[in-house]
Design an enzyme around this catalytic site. Structure first.
Site, PDB file in Angstrom:
ATOM      1  N   TYR A   1       4.140   3.558   3.653  1.00  0.00           N
ATOM      2  CA  TYR A   1       3.895   4.830   4.336  1.00  0.00           C
ATOM      3  C   TYR A   1       4.634   4.864   5.668  1.00  0.00           C
ATOM      4  O   TYR A   1       5.313   5.855   5.999  1.00  0.00           O
ATOM      5  CB  TYR A   1       2.390   4.981   4.552  1.00  0.00           C
TER       6      TYR A   1
ATOM      7  N   SER B   1       4.213  11.266  11.093  1.00  0.00           N
ATOM      8  CA  SER B   1       3.065  10.502  11.569  1.00  0.00           C
ATOM      9  C   SER B   1       3.510   9.559  12.670  1.00  0.00           C
ATOM     10  O   SER B   1       4.641   9.055  12.659  1.00  0.00           O
ATOM     11  CB  SER B   1       2.453   9.693  10.426  1.00  0.00           C
TER      12      SER B   1
END
Length: 281
Positions: free
Chosen positions: A168, A155
């Site tokens: 995350y 990501s």
């Protein structure tokens, strides 16, 4: 030291993948990619924790006519991962494309000092420990067979500072270091590694995130599959060790960029110097 370079795949050409293992395959992006790989003619191993949901993916892969194997495992448990990889390879053959897709995100959207320690570490572990354990279980066999490719579902959050979801972001940032290590240590032995962001695909996880509420435009799953298949075929090996993003990058544009010559550090997670006089520069 191996680096991103013009066009060529490097010492020796790594053949296109024939057998893939996808983690987090029970739904969402994992299911999309598993079916796409099967439709492209690859044998597919499916790994996840929910046997019932994995069965639905297995049926979809089988319907595409591909050999398929299913293994139920917790990707953060070393023993379960090793057993799962062994079972998959016994059924469909040695894995030459590993897709580390399993991942979670914090439910509470708070700054790091307010995060629940157990949840925060679970998010980091599910990303990092899982990728590490899968590499340990799969890569040695790849090396014995002459090479292979490892793809982490990453990501842009791993390359940016954010106020929330620091677990995350930490996990995704760490993946860059694992992929870079695989690239440097294994490039001359036929290993290629990639950080691939799927963009923002409409899944249960993304719909639950506040920044995506009300979103009207999503990254098509087909765009993610197209990028992965191009990696699997060896068309993007010049980007080994680097980052690509579905929905922004296309295989055609990436191949053109590689042919034009990629500058040192392109698509890497680096500490940038503050200027010409920076001793880190």
């Amino acid at each position: 030291m191996p680096e991103l370079h013009e066009g060529a795949a490097g010492p020796g050409v790594v053949p296109p993948a024939r057998t893939a293992l996808v983690t987090g395959a029970s739904g969402g992006i994992g299911r999309i990619l598993s079916v796409a790989l099967a439709e492209a003619g690859l044998a597919v191993g499916l790994l996840g924790r929910d046997a019932g949901r994995l069965e639905a993916t297995r049926a979809a892969v089988a319907a595409a006519g591909a050999p398929v194997a299913v293994a139920v495992a917790d990707v953060t448990d070393a023993g379960q991962v090793a057993a799962a990889v062994s079972a998959v390879e016994e059924r469909i053959g040695g894995v030459d494309l590993l897709v580390n897709n399993a991942g979670v995100i914090e439910q509470e959207e708070v700054p790091v000092w307010e995060a629940d320690p157990e949840e925060w570490w679970h998010v980091v572990s599910t990303t990092l420990r899982a990728s590490f354990l899968l590499a340990r279980a799969v890569v040695p066999g790849m090396l014995e067979r002459g090479g292979g490719r490892v793809v982490d579902l990453s990501s842009g959050a791993g390359a940016q500072d954010r106020e929330i979801h620091t677990g995350y972001c930490t996990g995704k940032a760490g993946l860059f270091r694992i992929a870079g290590g695989i690239h440097l240590a294994g490039f001359d032995r036929g290993l290629r590694s990639f950080e691939m962001s799927p963009g923002v695909v409409r899944t249960a996880m993304s719909e639950g995130m506040s920044q995506h509420r009300g979103r009207m435009e999503w990254t098509p799953g087909e765009a993610v599959a197209e990028l992965l298949l191009s990696i699997a075929r060896g068309e993007l090996d010049a980007f080994s060790g680097g980052f690509v993003r579905a929905g922004v990058d296309t295989p055609q544009a990436l191949r053109a960029a590689a042919s034009a010559g990629l500058p040192e550090g392109a698509r890497r997670l680096l500490v940038r110097p503050y200027g010409p006089s920076d001793p880190l520069g």
